[in-house]
Write a protein that holds these residues in place. Structure first.
Motif, PDB file in Angstrom:
ATOM      1  N   GLY A  38       3.600   2.498  13.121  1.00 43.35           N
ATOM      2  CA  GLY A  38       4.777   2.276  12.281  1.00 43.35           C
ATOM      3  C   GLY A  38       5.229   3.531  11.556  1.00 43.35           C
ATOM      4  N   VAL A  39       4.920   4.694  12.122  1.00 46.23           N
ATOM      5  CA  VAL A  39       5.284   5.937  11.455  1.00 46.23           C
ATOM      6  C   VAL A  39       6.551   6.509  12.085  1.00 46.23           C
ATOM      7  N   GLU A  40       7.523   6.793  11.256  1.00 44.33           N
ATOM      8  CA  GLU A  40       8.743   7.432  11.708  1.00 44.33           C
ATOM      9  C   GLU A  40       8.473   8.935  11.720  1.00 44.33           C
ATOM     10  N   ILE A  41       8.344   9.495  12.931  1.00 48.99           N
ATOM     11  CA  ILE A  41       7.865  10.869  13.065  1.00 48.99           C
ATOM     12  C   ILE A  41       8.812  11.869  12.391  1.00 48.99           C
ATOM     13  N   GLU A  42      10.099  11.668  12.561  1.00 46.21           N
ATOM     14  CA  GLU A  42      11.050  12.614  11.962  1.00 46.21           C
ATOM     15  C   GLU A  42      10.953  12.588  10.444  1.00 46.21           C
ATOM     16  N   ALA A  43      10.817  11.390   9.885  1.00 42.87           N
ATOM     17  CA  ALA A  43      10.704  11.269   8.439  1.00 42.87           C
ATOM     18  C   ALA A  43       9.416  11.922   7.949  1.00 42.87           C
ATOM     19  N   THR A 103      -2.877   2.099  16.512  1.00 45.72           N
ATOM     20  CA  THR A 103      -2.438   1.907  15.130  1.00 45.72           C
ATOM     21  C   THR A 103      -3.010   3.001  14.220  1.00 45.72           C
ATOM     22  N   GLU A 104      -3.722   3.981  14.815  1.00 47.80           N
ATOM     23  CA  GLU A 104      -4.402   4.959  13.980  1.00 47.80           C
ATOM     24  C   GLU A 104      -3.462   6.049  13.462  1.00 47.80           C
ATOM     25  N   MET A 105      -3.819   6.589  12.321  1.00 52.80           N
ATOM     26  CA  MET A 105      -3.103   7.723  11.732  1.00 52.80           C
ATOM     27  C   MET A 105      -4.183   8.647  11.194  1.00 52.80           C
ATOM     28  N   ARG A 106      -4.413   9.747  11.903  1.00 49.45           N
ATOM     29  CA  ARG A 106      -5.536  10.594  11.503  1.00 49.45           C
ATOM     30  C   ARG A 106      -5.152  12.060  11.460  1.00 49.45           C
ATOM     31  N   VAL A 107      -5.851  12.796  10.598  1.00 52.59           N
ATOM     32  CA  VAL A 107      -5.807  14.251  10.670  1.00 52.59           C
ATOM     33  C   VAL A 107      -6.975  14.636  11.570  1.00 52.59           C
ATOM     34  N   LYS A 108      -6.679  15.271  12.697  1.00 50.56           N
ATOM     35  CA  LYS A 108      -7.754  15.595  13.639  1.00 50.56           C
ATOM     36  C   LYS A 108      -8.460  16.887  13.258  1.00 50.56           C
ATOM     37  N   ASP A 109      -7.675  17.968  13.201  1.00 53.95           N
ATOM     38  CA  ASP A 109      -8.297  19.235  12.816  1.00 53.95           C
ATOM     39  C   ASP A 109      -7.254  20.198  12.283  1.00 53.95           C
ATOM     40  N   LEU A 110      -7.740  21.309  11.780  1.00 55.40           N
ATOM     41  CA  LEU A 110      -6.877  22.313  11.181  1.00 55.40           C
ATOM     42  C   LEU A 110      -7.213  23.672  11.787  1.00 55.40           C
ATOM     43  N   LEU A 111      -6.204  24.519  11.902  1.00 53.99           N
ATOM     44  CA  LEU A 111      -6.468  25.921  12.173  1.00 53.99           C
ATOM     45  C   LEU A 111      -6.296  26.648  10.852  1.00 53.99           C
TER      46      LEU A 111
ATOM     47  N   CYS B 200       6.764  -1.079   3.990  1.00 57.41           N
ATOM     48  CA  CYS B 200       5.645  -0.222   3.586  1.00 57.41           C
ATOM     49  C   CYS B 200       4.359  -0.951   3.184  1.00 57.41           C
ATOM     50  N   PRO B 201       4.444  -2.064   2.425  1.00 57.09           N
ATOM     51  CA  PRO B 201       3.180  -2.672   1.999  1.00 57.09           C
ATOM     52  C   PRO B 201       2.299  -3.121   3.175  1.00 57.09           C
ATOM     53  N   ALA B 202       2.850  -3.187   4.371  1.00 50.80           N
ATOM     54  CA  ALA B 202       2.058  -3.614   5.535  1.00 50.80           C
ATOM     55  C   ALA B 202       0.869  -2.698   5.762  1.00 50.80           C
ATOM     56  N   ALA B 203       1.032  -1.411   5.473  1.00 58.01           N
ATOM     57  CA  ALA B 203       0.000  -0.442   5.838  1.00 58.01           C
ATOM     58  C   ALA B 203      -1.073  -0.276   4.769  1.00 58.01           C
ATOM     59  N   PHE B 204      -0.858  -0.841   3.595  1.00 60.52           N
ATOM     60  CA  PHE B 204      -1.761  -0.542   2.487  1.00 60.52           C
ATOM     61  C   PHE B 204      -2.665  -1.722   2.181  1.00 60.52           C
ATOM     62  N   ASP B 205      -3.928  -1.562   2.556  1.00 61.39           N
ATOM     63  CA  ASP B 205      -4.952  -2.544   2.239  1.00 61.39           C
ATOM     64  C   ASP B 205      -5.238  -2.444   0.745  1.00 61.39           C
ATOM     65  N   LEU B 206      -5.198  -3.570   0.054  1.00 61.16           N
ATOM     66  CA  LEU B 206      -5.490  -3.562  -1.383  1.00 61.16           C
ATOM     67  C   LEU B 206      -6.883  -4.123  -1.657  1.00 61.16           C
ATOM     68  N   GLY B 207      -7.560  -4.543  -0.603  1.00 60.13           N
ATOM     69  CA  GLY B 207      -8.861  -5.191  -0.759  1.00 60.13           C
ATOM     70  C   GLY B 207      -8.738  -6.705  -0.743  1.00 60.13           C
ATOM     71  N   GLU B 208      -7.541  -7.194  -0.450  1.00 62.53           N
ATOM     72  CA  GLU B 208      -7.287  -8.635  -0.469  1.00 62.53           C
ATOM     73  C   GLU B 208      -7.982  -9.349   0.697  1.00 62.53           C
ATOM     74  N   LYS B 226      12.563  -7.902  13.424  1.00 62.11           N
ATOM     75  CA  LYS B 226      13.116  -6.683  12.822  1.00 62.11           C
ATOM     76  C   LYS B 226      12.075  -5.909  12.028  1.00 62.11           C
ATOM     77  N   TYR B 227      11.124  -6.631  11.448  1.00 53.55           N
ATOM     78  CA  TYR B 227      10.094  -5.995  10.610  1.00 53.55           C
ATOM     79  C   TYR B 227       8.708  -6.410  11.103  1.00 53.55           C
ATOM     80  N   PRO B 228       8.380  -6.011  12.339  1.00 50.20           N
ATOM     81  CA  PRO B 228       7.161  -6.557  12.960  1.00 50.20           C
ATOM     82  C   PRO B 228       5.861  -6.159  12.269  1.00 50.20           C
ATOM     83  N   ASP B 229       5.820  -4.975  11.656  1.00 54.44           N
ATOM     84  CA  ASP B 229       4.541  -4.518  11.095  1.00 54.44           C
ATOM     85  C   ASP B 229       3.996  -5.502  10.068  1.00 54.44           C
ATOM     86  N   MET B 230       4.901  -5.998   9.224  1.00 56.03           N
ATOM     87  CA  MET B 230       4.448  -6.895   8.165  1.00 56.03           C
ATOM     88  C   MET B 230       3.957  -8.222   8.718  1.00 56.03           C
ATOM     89  N   PHE B 231       4.676  -8.758   9.698  1.00 53.46           N
ATOM     90  CA  PHE B 231       4.274 -10.052  10.244  1.00 53.46           C
ATOM     91  C   PHE B 231       2.991  -9.907  11.065  1.00 53.46           C
TER      92      PHE B 231
END
Lengths: 113, 319
Positions: A38-43, A103-111, B200-208, B226-231
């Motif tokens: 769910g990451v918008e790469i350009e943003a 679904t992963e979002m990771r920092v792999k490594d740095l130069l 945005c809240p879809a990605a943030f685990d709060l410990g719930e 339209k907002y699949p991540d949350m569902f």
């Protein structure tokens, strides 16, 4: 979504590593972002420009590795490629696909130098 | 500010960014012409430098993949392996919250929806119906004002308002701080009302224990698509305001079908805080979850008591 928070998370990871390992400059940051994260790469690129300013990683190249999305189809009982969460299973055409990878979002490594 | 949702915790950094970028850029950009975006004042216009792949810095390379070779030996550069989740810090705080909940028999639910889905009204009604049966407390997330927490406190339930400022979601750290202030008693139900935002809240685990997504029938049945991540992140969908169905062209079956395309395991309940329809089922779901949390804590306490008794017995023998 929330790309600014992600950019700040990346900066935090870079700064923690700099404090631990004592490097002064980061020339490249390599990220791994899943297709279903769910990451918008350009943003994210825009936010990183802003967030990395005046940091050890100012001006660093951002390398992006996109990992493909996968899901488990409850209908046909197989792991299938998934491009988006709303897509039908490419095998059976059903919508019983549960996302399992990408679904992963990771920092792999740095130069660094 | 983030071009998608305007979020970010480090507001000073965002301010700094606005200053830095207020001037023109003289380097080439690669985006398509006519890129438009909206501003907070409602104006939409095209920007010559709206997307930000600067040629001189911060380039993003697509699809280079793992085969991309670095040659750190050729310069003073060296590679530092990181392998850390970008949201790892949030997830660590979430784990802390989850541990706290487990130790205290707290059943925590994270209520997520668009603004205006009727979350707060549903919450107030739920607390009214539950308050004789269970201890209920609320963490209220909004960008600004304590209006919602005031509405909750009017029911007699303790509530803490978290104002996220520019942030578009609650994170686990904010919730951890709210927990310190709330001083929840053991065996209680914690309702976390997230910022009204289906992204945005879809990605943030709060410990719930569960995310509960609330969709009102005034919104349109295709919102899950339209907002699949949350569902996808939610375990339960409450279809709210069903008392209004006679006045709308809302296809309930189609909506549920769309939601289950995104998340085949999603539970669905149809409710109306106004008429009370479906509330019994929803409250039963909450109390069942709370009972499980209480039983788990009790089991833990019993185990600890047993261990203490065993140690005391050993002391008695050896002492």
């Amino acid at each position: 979504m929330h790309e600014m928070s992600l950019a700040e998370g990346i900066l935090q990871i870079v700064e923690d590593a700099a404090a631990r390992q004592g490097f002064k400059r980061v020339t490249e940051v390599r990220l791994e972002i899943g297709a279903l994260a769910g990451v918008e790469i350009e943003a994210l690129g825009f936010c990183l420009d802003v967030v990395l300013k005046d940091s050890v990683a100012e001006g660093a190249r951002i390398e992006l590795e996109k990992t493909p999305g996968t899901g488990y189809c409850l209908g046909c009982g197989e792991t299938v490629p998934v491009n988006a969460l709303y897509e039908a299973c490419p095998n059976c055409g059903g919508y019983q696909v549960q996302a399992t990878g990408g679904t992963e979002m990771r920092v792999k490594d740095l130069l660094v130098e | 500010m983030c071009t998608v949702c305007g979020c970010g915790q480090g507001e000073t950094r965002i301010e700094g960014h606005d200053d830095e970028n207020a001037h023109g850029h003289d380097h080439p950009h690669t985006h398509e012409p006519g890129h438009a975006h909206s501003h907070a004042d409602g104006a939409t216009h095209s920007h010559p430098h709206a997307t930000h792949f600067h040629q001189h810095q911060g380039d993003l390379h697509y699809g280079l993949g793992p085969a991309h070779a670095h040659a750190p030996g050729l310069s003073q550069e060296r590679m530092v392996r990181i392998e850390q989740d970008i949201l790892g810090k949030n997830n660590a705080y979430a784990d802390g919250n989850r541990k706290h909940f487990a130790e205290h028999g707290i059943f925590a639910v994270n209520l997520v929806s668009s603004p205006g889905s009727g979350k707060t009204t549903l919450l107030v009604k739920s607390i009214d119906l539950l308050k004789d049966k269970a201890k209920v407390a609320v963490v209220e997330g909004d960008q600004q004002t304590s209006n919602d927490a005031d509405r909750i406190r009017a029911t007699g339930a303790p509530a803490i308002q978290v104002n996220t400022g520019k942030g578009c979601h609650l994170d686990a750290h904010m919730v951890g701080h709210a927990l310190e202030r709330l001083a929840l008693p053991d065996d209680s139900l914690l309702m976390i009302e997230n910022v009204g935002n289906l992204v945005c809240p879809a990605a943030f685990d709060l410990g719930e224990a569960h995310k509960v997504v609330i969709l009102s029938v005034t919104e349109g049945e295709d919102k899950p698509l339209k907002y699949p991540d949350m569902f996808n992140a939610a375990d339960l969908m409450l279809l709210n305001k069903i008392d209004l169905l006679p006045y709308l062209n809302f296809d309930v079956a189609q909506c549920i079908e769309y939601a289950r395309r995104i998340n085949p395991k999603l539970e669905v309940m149809q409710v109306s805080a106004t008429s009370g329809a479906g509330m019994e089922e929803w409250l039963a779901w909450l109390t069942a979850g709370l009972d499980v949390a209480i039983a788990a804590r009790q089991q833990n306490v019993n185990l600890l008591k047993k261990r203490i008794a065993e140690l005391e017995a050993r002391l008695a023998v050896n002492g």
